[in-house]
Every structure is written in structure tokens, then in C-alpha cells.
Scaffold this motif. Structure first.
Motif, PDB file in Angstrom:
ATOM      1  N   ILE A  39      21.963  -7.337   9.357  1.00  0.00           N
ATOM      2  CA  ILE A  39      21.118  -8.188   9.217  1.00  0.00           C
ATOM      3  C   ILE A  39      20.123  -8.375   8.364  1.00  0.00           C
ATOM      4  CG2 ILE A  39      20.032 -10.197  10.410  1.00  0.00           C
ATOM      5  CD1 ILE A  39      21.766 -10.204  12.547  1.00  0.00           C
ATOM      6  N   VAL A  40      19.522  -6.634   9.336  1.00  0.00           N
ATOM      7  CA  VAL A  40      17.975  -6.599   8.354  1.00  0.00           C
ATOM      8  C   VAL A  40      18.412  -6.248   6.915  1.00  0.00           C
ATOM      9  CG1 VAL A  40      16.466  -4.160   8.052  1.00  0.00           C
ATOM     10  CG2 VAL A  40      16.855  -5.208  10.695  1.00  0.00           C
ATOM     11  N   GLU A  41      20.036  -5.821   6.876  1.00  0.00           N
ATOM     12  CA  GLU A  41      19.341  -4.854   5.384  1.00  0.00           C
ATOM     13  C   GLU A  41      19.761  -5.785   4.154  1.00  0.00           C
ATOM     14  OE1 GLU A  41      22.603  -1.814   4.464  1.00  0.00           O
ATOM     15  OE2 GLU A  41      22.329  -0.702   2.851  1.00  0.00           O
ATOM     16  N   ARG A  42      20.581  -7.429   4.697  1.00  0.00           N
ATOM     17  CA  ARG A  42      20.603  -8.440   3.790  1.00  0.00           C
ATOM     18  C   ARG A  42      19.335  -8.793   4.388  1.00  0.00           C
ATOM     19  NH1 ARG A  42      26.062 -10.755   6.359  1.00  0.00           N
ATOM     20  NH2 ARG A  42      24.218 -11.392   8.117  1.00  0.00           N
ATOM     21  N   ASP A  43      18.470  -9.035   5.085  1.00  0.00           N
ATOM     22  CA  ASP A  43      17.928  -9.740   4.595  1.00  0.00           C
ATOM     23  C   ASP A  43      16.592  -8.887   4.084  1.00  0.00           C
ATOM     24  OD1 ASP A  43      18.362 -11.698   6.366  1.00  0.00           O
ATOM     25  OD2 ASP A  43      16.656 -10.776   8.105  1.00  0.00           O
ATOM     26  N   LEU A  44      16.961  -7.905   3.845  1.00  0.00           N
ATOM     27  CA  LEU A  44      15.536  -7.134   2.522  1.00  0.00           C
ATOM     28  C   LEU A  44      16.402  -7.285   0.928  1.00  0.00           C
ATOM     29  CD1 LEU A  44      14.894  -3.955   5.099  1.00  0.00           C
ATOM     30  CD2 LEU A  44      13.699  -5.399   4.146  1.00  0.00           C
ATOM     31  N   ASP A  45      17.334  -6.840   1.757  1.00  0.00           N
ATOM     32  CA  ASP A  45      17.830  -7.448   0.581  1.00  0.00           C
ATOM     33  C   ASP A  45      17.593  -8.476  -0.377  1.00  0.00           C
ATOM     34  OD1 ASP A  45      19.722  -7.393  -1.897  1.00  0.00           O
ATOM     35  OD2 ASP A  45      21.220  -7.809  -1.063  1.00  0.00           O
ATOM     36  N   THR A  86      12.516  -8.840  10.370  1.00  0.00           N
ATOM     37  CA  THR A  86      12.100  -8.278   9.364  1.00  0.00           C
ATOM     38  C   THR A  86      11.424  -8.707   8.164  1.00  0.00           C
ATOM     39  OG1 THR A  86      14.771  -8.065   9.440  1.00  0.00           O
ATOM     40  CG2 THR A  86      14.117  -7.221   7.108  1.00  0.00           C
ATOM     41  N   ASP A  87      11.369  -9.765   8.270  1.00  0.00           N
ATOM     42  CA  ASP A  87      10.159 -11.175   7.810  1.00  0.00           C
ATOM     43  C   ASP A  87       8.812  -9.887   7.228  1.00  0.00           C
ATOM     44  OD1 ASP A  87      11.711 -12.590   6.560  1.00  0.00           O
ATOM     45  OD2 ASP A  87      11.479 -14.429   8.017  1.00  0.00           O
ATOM     46  N   GLU A  88       8.547  -9.420   8.870  1.00  0.00           N
ATOM     47  CA  GLU A  88       7.267  -8.830   8.426  1.00  0.00           C
ATOM     48  C   GLU A  88       7.557  -7.452   8.407  1.00  0.00           C
ATOM     49  OE1 GLU A  88       4.418  -9.362  10.146  1.00  0.00           O
ATOM     50  OE2 GLU A  88       3.638  -7.403  10.620  1.00  0.00           O
ATOM     51  N   MET A  89       8.730  -6.502   7.984  1.00  0.00           N
ATOM     52  CA  MET A  89       8.825  -5.753   7.275  1.00  0.00           C
ATOM     53  C   MET A  89       8.071  -5.982   5.826  1.00  0.00           C
ATOM     54  SD  MET A  89       9.288  -3.464   9.976  1.00  0.00           S
ATOM     55  CE  MET A  89       9.608  -3.499  11.417  1.00  0.00           C
ATOM     56  N   VAL A  90       9.013  -6.816   5.195  1.00  0.00           N
ATOM     57  CA  VAL A  90       8.958  -7.195   4.509  1.00  0.00           C
ATOM     58  C   VAL A  90       7.099  -7.294   3.841  1.00  0.00           C
ATOM     59  CG1 VAL A  90       8.908  -9.055   2.241  1.00  0.00           C
ATOM     60  CG2 VAL A  90      11.022  -8.210   3.725  1.00  0.00           C
ATOM     61  N   ARG A  91       6.337  -8.047   4.737  1.00  0.00           N
ATOM     62  CA  ARG A  91       5.445  -8.145   4.493  1.00  0.00           C
ATOM     63  C   ARG A  91       4.314  -6.977   4.400  1.00  0.00           C
ATOM     64  NH1 ARG A  91       0.408  -8.896   7.000  1.00  0.00           N
ATOM     65  NH2 ARG A  91       1.137  -8.334   8.658  1.00  0.00           N
ATOM     66  N   ILE A  92       4.761  -6.331   5.065  1.00  0.00           N
ATOM     67  CA  ILE A  92       3.917  -5.027   5.413  1.00  0.00           C
ATOM     68  C   ILE A  92       4.404  -4.738   4.231  1.00  0.00           C
ATOM     69  CG2 ILE A  92       3.354  -2.681   5.918  1.00  0.00           C
ATOM     70  CD1 ILE A  92       2.923  -5.059   8.301  1.00  0.00           C
ATOM     71  N   GLY A 120       3.516  -6.898   0.446  1.00  0.00           N
ATOM     72  CA  GLY A 120       1.855  -8.084   1.038  1.00  0.00           C
ATOM     73  C   GLY A 120       2.588  -9.301   1.247  1.00  0.00           C
ATOM     74  N   VAL A 121       4.302  -9.936   0.937  1.00  0.00           N
ATOM     75  CA  VAL A 121       4.056 -11.052   1.118  1.00  0.00           C
ATOM     76  C   VAL A 121       5.149 -11.491   2.398  1.00  0.00           C
ATOM     77  CG1 VAL A 121       4.842 -13.946  -0.042  1.00  0.00           C
ATOM     78  CG2 VAL A 121       4.117 -11.537  -1.200  1.00  0.00           C
ATOM     79  N   ALA A 122       5.308 -12.025   2.971  1.00  0.00           N
ATOM     80  CA  ALA A 122       6.351 -12.009   4.472  1.00  0.00           C
ATOM     81  C   ALA A 122       7.887 -12.601   3.493  1.00  0.00           C
ATOM     82  CB  ALA A 122       5.948 -13.144   5.246  1.00  0.00           C
ATOM     83  N   GLY A 123       8.409 -12.323   4.519  1.00  0.00           N
ATOM     84  CA  GLY A 123      10.177 -12.880   3.546  1.00  0.00           C
ATOM     85  C   GLY A 123      10.252 -13.721   3.879  1.00  0.00           C
ATOM     86  N   ILE A 124      11.677 -14.145   4.131  1.00  0.00           N
ATOM     87  CA  ILE A 124      12.144 -15.880   3.986  1.00  0.00           C
ATOM     88  C   ILE A 124      13.512 -15.620   4.970  1.00  0.00           C
ATOM     89  CG2 ILE A 124      10.899 -16.968   2.307  1.00  0.00           C
ATOM     90  CD1 ILE A 124      13.145 -16.840   0.656  1.00  0.00           C
ATOM     91  N   ALA A 125      13.878 -14.335   6.084  1.00  0.00           N
ATOM     92  CA  ALA A 125      14.345 -14.427   5.986  1.00  0.00           C
ATOM     93  C   ALA A 125      14.868 -15.790   8.035  1.00  0.00           C
ATOM     94  CB  ALA A 125      14.873 -13.583   6.670  1.00  0.00           C
TER      95      ALA A 125
END
Lengths: 210, 453
Positions: free
Chosen positions: B62-68, B170-176, B179-184
Motif C-alpha cells: 500500500i505504501v509503495e503504491r501510495d508513494l508512486d 504515507t500522506d505524512e511521509m509525502v508531506r515531509i 512539502g505537500v501532503a499526499g492524497i492517498a
């Protein structure tokens, strides 16, 4: 009464035999029919006959009545059927859909105005009749815009009829957008069939031909 | 995706350079090697592997797909697929590396930063199970050689809750990292046949949300992501209902018990609804005050035109909508009180096709809509400030765009594979991916970020 008659005859015979008593016993007379008993029997027969005649007369009258009823019912039925046939014909007139060009809501002169003119005459001949007009769109175009387009098409037919004197209160409109195609195929023919107004009758129980 | 290995890259370079000669001006040669966008600017992201563990493996997927799907990283894939994995042998939770300042390598697990750097990673993500059995996700900053963020996952949660927790992490990882939170941690609602379904933004967990056996239409989200509003088709009347997704509780918007009421939209503060309603002479836009449960207000007076599909600007001060007053439906705009109605998206009379289904972007800068091009709808975006439009799609029918909360992704309906399904486009890279694989999907609405319940 029927039981009493033979007893009266029997008593008369006994009395007659007693009257001839004394001396050498004459041979018993041959039994003579008693006038009273004959008369009684005749009356009895007449009564029976009369009852039978009355019965026959009554039976005959009942048969005639039944026959008359049957004929009357048949006539009623025939005329109801005729009315129903006429109603069906009028319903068929009402049910005829009008069609539209792609993304258009104007009533096309020709076949479609003739169809609406026929409905106009039906509405004039049946003052109690109300119509529900449902506008439809083909599957092309925006799903949501097609709701407004269907509404616009229903309003076009309503305006055509109210513009010719039909009270607006007799006509209700609604839209089904592209949600109820008559032909789900993705062809020009199917799309042309699906761009339509449908008409449903309400109000009048029996419908007269214009 | 960035393919691991300089050999692979090196082999690709001359080919790309040769191809680029036809299209790229000499000044750009060697810089934009046959690539339209600039993915080189995106940080490299490596998702670390680990020993087989059913829960960790599913979270890692799930994490890998969300990051992708965030489209903000170059995901580094290893040659040979899963035959080679790079993981951390020791449990990082013992490292005491919960603060970015603490060097995790010093106290516990061996985090091979130089290797990750050599693979092109700027960040590495590890899914781990702690000593107490708790599950967590760690984001490593490869260049800085430190832990940037660690988020605990409640591994015992039932599946839908676990999924949304992982999406949030994952959205939090994307934010860090970006700079912008993810949309997962978002969902889409859409129409399948006559019923509203929801689906996670990654395409998983398709669930019916509207009552069975009731024909419904046009779902739209409330700002908090807890409720939706939609049309319920009746016989003669089409009513609006607000549905609480958690409780299933439905509320009828009382004045919509008459007429046909379509295309509802919440105001950004959720105090009002705007929607289209049939009148004696067409379809017009109305608002209704939800806060005081009163006051049906008519904003457009169509006469001989139809007005529908309202969408609020994020500041709530303007409403874009569809009007066919120029003959064909086009995109208009007005103040939220109905004043100042004017054409919004420019068009060439007699040339430009019908334009429909506008949706204002969450950042307020753009309007997405679809417009007929050569008989098929295509997705367009208009820049609100300059009113310049650009076409995003061209293959098949593409319609009904809806914005992700990041204002960068759009979901739309496309029949490019045969049946109508939901697809996502990333406006920055142009990347397109399929979301749903259901019978048929249409009229999507993308939720805001789903908060903690």
C-alpha cells in the motif's frame, strides 16, 4: 283436499248399499260413477291444468326475461368494448412520441407537429384528460446536462399545447435525461429513437375520439 | 520510475540523445533527453524490503503504491524484481532514532545510507514491526543520514481502517519529503448503474454507499469528507438528500420535495447548498441555507436557457456553472449571491463544442470541465486568472473531471479501454492511471482528505 276426495266417494257407496237393504238381497248394482266425485275429479284436473298453465306461463316469462337480460348485457358489453376500443385508439394517439434533433429541443414541423396536433384534438375532446410529458435525451452529451435538455424538450411540447389553448394545469413535465433509452444500441438510429418526449394519460376514465 | 543502475541509464543516454535531435533545440540538447517533463527534479524514493511478514508485506504494498501515485517521487526499483531486496536487518524502533537529530546508525540498526544514495535515493521508507508487535513506518533522509518521521500503525485494525491508516501515514511521509501532503487518504464516490459507490484513491475497497433499489445521481462531498449530497430520482420529483457515510443517516432537503433538483454542491463552509431546479420555463440555479434550514433562493432566471452544475470557489464567494444562454452549454461564473453573471471559459461561437461539468480546484486557481471536441468530450482545465484553457485528454471520451485535494490530480471518466471507468491524471507529469475496474463508473467526486474519525 286430495286425500279427502276418495274418502267422500267411498262413503257414498256405503250409504247407497244400506238404502237397498231388506227382502231378497238384489244383486249389487253395478257401481255407478258418482256425479259428485266426477265433478270433483274434473275440478281437480282443471286445477292441475291451471297450475301447470300458470307454471308454464311463468316459466316462459322468466325465459323471456332471461333472454332480454342476456341481450341487454350483450349490448352493454358490445358497447363497452366499443368504448374500450375507442379508448385504446385515443390512448395510442396520446402515446405517440415526438422526437428531436441532436442537442435540440425545438418541435420539428411536419410529423412531430402533426403528432402534437392530434394530442391537441384529443385534449379538446376530453376535458378531464391530463398529460404527463417526459423528456428524454440520447446517451451522447453530458449526463447531467441531458437532464436539463430532457426538461427543455418536455417544456417545448407543453408550450406547443398551451400555446394552442390547453390549460397549463392539465400538463405536467419531467425529465429522465439519458437514463431511460428505448434502444440501448450506440447507433444513429437508436440515438434518434431515444431523443424523445413520451406522453402518459391521466384524469379521464373513458376517452373519446376527437 | 527510475530504473536502478548507471549501466542502464548510460545505455539509454545515447539513444535518448539521438532521438532528441529531431525535436529538441540545440541549446537544450543533453538536458531534456526526449522527456517532456522534468522528472529529474523529483526526489528518489526507495521502499525498503524485509523478511516475509504478511501484514508488513501488505502495508509495504500500500505504501509503495501510495508513494508512486503521489507522482512526487522517482520510485527506485531494483533489477530482478523481488529477487533482490534491500532491507534493514535490525529493528529501527530500538535505535532511539525518533528525532531527526539522532543518528539512527549509531545506536541500533545498520541503515546503509551510502548504498541507498548510490541507488539514487533521496529518501528511504521502511515498514517495520517493533518489539511489542506494533507496526510503524519510518522515513529516512538518505542525504542527511537521519530519520525524518516515524508513524505508528495500529496493525490490529480491521481492513478498511488499516488501509486508511496506512494511507494517512504515507500522506505524512509525502508531506515531509515533498512539502505537500499526499492524497492517498482520500476516496472517490461515483455512480455504478443507479447506485453510489465509494473507492479508495488507489482503486481498492469498492463499497456501495447509497440505499439499494433507489435511483440516485450526482454525488458531491461536504468539506469534512463525512457527508455527501446527491439526487434521488422519484416519480415526478427528484429530491436532494444528505447522507452521513459513517451512520447511513439520510436527511431530505425539504424544499426539494417538489420539482426536479439536480447537480447539488456544498458551499466550502457547508452552510449552504447550490443546485439546479426545474421551473416553469427551464432549469435554474438555487441556493438553500443548511445552517438555518430555510430560504430557497433563486440565483439565475433562465427564461429561454438552462443553468445547472454549480461549483463554489474555495473562498465561497463565487459560483461557476453551466448555462446554455449562448446556444450551446458553456461555463459561466457569478457571485455567490447571483449577481455579475458572465461567461467564464472563452469559446469561439460556432466552433467550440458544448462545455459542461465545471469543478473549481481546491486552490482556487483553476476550473476543470469537459468540452466536446470532434464529437467526444475531453477534459480541459482553465487558469482562472488568465482564462486560458488547455486540453488534457484526447483518447476516447473523457468527461466529468473532479479535483484531488492537492489541486494537482484530476479523476475523470474515460471509455478508452471500452467501458466507462475512473482514471486519474497528474497535471504536472501528464501521467494517467486507471482507478476502477468495475462494470461501469461515472459522475465521480473526489473527497477532501479523510481525517481521523
Amino acid at each position: 283436499m286430495r286425500l279427502a276426495l276418495p274418502m267422500t266417494i267411498g262413503l257414498a257407496v256405503v250409504l247407497a248399499a244400506a238404502a237397498c237393504g231388506g227382502g231378497a238381497a238384489p244383486p249389487p248394482p253395478a257401481p255407478q260413477p258418482n256425479q259428485d266425485s266426477i265433478e270433483a275429479a274434473r275440478r281437480e284436473q282443471a286445477t292441475r291444468d291451471s297450475i301447470a298453465r300458470e307454471q308454464a306461463r311463468r316459466d316462459s316469462a322468466a325465459r323471456a326475461q332471461a333472454e332480454a337480460d342476456r341481450i341487454r348485457r350483450q349490448r352493454e358489453s358490445d358497447s363497452l368494448q366499443a368504448l374500450a376500443r375507442e379508448g385504446d385508439a385515443v390512448k395510442a394517439m396520446i402515446a405517440r412520441a415526438v422526437h428531436f434533433d441532436f442537442d435540440k429541443s425545438n418541435i420539428r414541423p411536419g410529423e412531430d407537429t402533426e403528432i402534437l396536433d392530434e394530442k391537441l384534438r384529443v385534449l379538446q375532446a376530453n376535458p378531464g384528460l391530463t398529460l404527463e410529458i417526459t423528456g428524454h435525451a440520447d446517451e451522447r452529451g453530458s449526463d447531467e446536462y441531458n437532464l436539463a435538455l430532457g426538461n427543455r424538450r418536455a417544456l417545448s411540447a407543453k408550450q406547443y399545447l398551451t400555446g394552442r389553448g390547453i390549460d397549463a394545469g392539465r400538463l405536467t413535465t419531467k425529465s429522465m435525461g439519458e437514463e431511460q433509452p428505448v434502444d440501448p444500441a450506440q447507433t444513429e438510429d437508436a440515438w434518434a429513437k431515444n431523443r424523445r418526449d413520451e406522453f402518459t394519460a391521466g384524469g379521464s376514465a373513458t376517452l373519446r375520439r376527437p | 520510475m527510475r530504473v536502478f543502475g548507471w549501466l542502464v541509464l548510460a545505455a539509454a543516454l545515447p539513444l535518448g540523445a539521438a532521438r532528441a535531435q529531431d525535436t529538441v533545440p540545440p541549446a537544450d540538447r543533453g538536458v531534456r533527453i526526449g522527456i517532456t517533463y522534468t522528472p529529474g527534479l523529483r526526489p528518489g524514493m526507495l521502499v525498503l524490503g524485509g523478511a516475509h511478514d504478511a501484514l508488513l508485506d501488505s502495508i509495504r504494498t500500500i505504501v509503495e503504491r501510495d508513494l508512486d501515485y503521489s507522482d512526487r517521487f522517482e520510485l527506485i526499483t531494483l533489477p530482478g524484481g523481488d529477487s533482490l531486496t534491500i532491507g534493514i536487518a535490525t529493528d529501527p524502533s530500538r535505535s532511539g532514532a525518533r528525532t531527526p537529530a539522532a543518528p539512527p546508525a549509531a545506536s541500533g540498526p545498520y541503515v546503509n545510507y551510502p548504498l541507498y544514495a548510490a541507488l539514487g535515493a533521496d529518501y528511504a521508507v521502511n515498514v517495520f514491526r517493533g518489539d511489542s508487535g506494533g507496526v510503524g513506518i519510518t522515513l529516512y533522509d538518505v542525504k542527511g543520514e537521519l530519520v525524518r518521521r516515524q508513524v505508528a500503525i495500529s496493525g490490529a485494525a480491521p481492513d478498511p481502517e488499516l488501509r486508511i491508516q496506512v494511507h494517512r501515514a504515507t500522506d505524512e511521509m509525502v508531506r515531509i519529503a515533498s512539502g505537500v501532503a499526499g492524497i492517498a487518504a482520500t476516496r472517490l464516490v461515483f455512480l455504478q448503474r443507479d447506485r453510489i459507490y465509494r473507492v479508495d484513491a488507489d482503486g481498492a475497497a469498492v463499497t456501495a454507499v447509497s440505499p439499494a433499489g433507489v435511483r440516485v445521481f450526482s454525488p458531491a462531498w461536504e468539506a469534512g469528507g463525512r457527508r455527501i449530497v446527491y439526487t434521488e430520482f422519484g416519480s415526478g420529483q427528484d429530491r436532494l438528500y444528505i447522507l452521513n457515510l459513517a451512520t447511513g443517516e439520510r436527511r431530505l432537503i425539504s424544499p426539494t420535495a417538489t420539482s426536479q433538483n439536480w447537480t447539488p454542491a456544498f458551499s466550502p463552509d457547508a452552510t449552504a447548498l447550490a443546485f439546479a431546479r426545474t421551473t416553469d420555463d427551464g432549469t435554474d440555479i438555487y441556493t438553500y441555507n443548511l445552517a438555518s434550514d430555510c430560504c430557497l433562493q433563486r440565483l439565475t432566471i433562465g427564461r429561454f436557457s438552462d443553468n445547472l452544475s454549480p461549483t463554489f470557489s474555495p473562498d465561497g464567494r463565487r459560483i461557476a456553472f453551466v448555462s446554455n444562454r449562448p446556444g450551446l452549454p458553456q461555463i459561466y461564473v457569478m457571485a455567490a449571491d447571483g449577481t455579475g453573471q458572465e461567461l467564464f471559459a472563452p469559446f469561439d461561437y460556432g466552433v467550440t463544442g458544448s462545455s459542461n461539468a465545471p469543478e473549481w480546484s481546491p486552490d482556487g486557481l483553476s476550473i476543470a470541465f469537459h468540452r466536446e471536441v470532434a464529437g467526444s468530450p475531453q477534459v480541459f482545465v482553465m487558469d482562472v486568472a488568465s482564462r486560458r484553457v488547455r486540453q488534457l485528454t484526447s483518447a476516447g471520451r473523457n468527461e466529468d473531471p473532479t479535483w484531488a485535494p492537492d489541486g494537482r490530480h484530476l479523476t475523470f471518466v474515460s471509455d478508452r479501454t471500452g467501458s466507462r471507468q475512473l482514471w486519474v491524471i497528474d497535471l504536472d507529469t501528464g501521467r494517467v492511471r486507471q482507478v476502477t475496474r468495475v462494470g461501469e463508473a461515472r459522475l465521480p467526486a473526489w473527497s477532501p482528505r479523510i481525517g481521523q474519525p
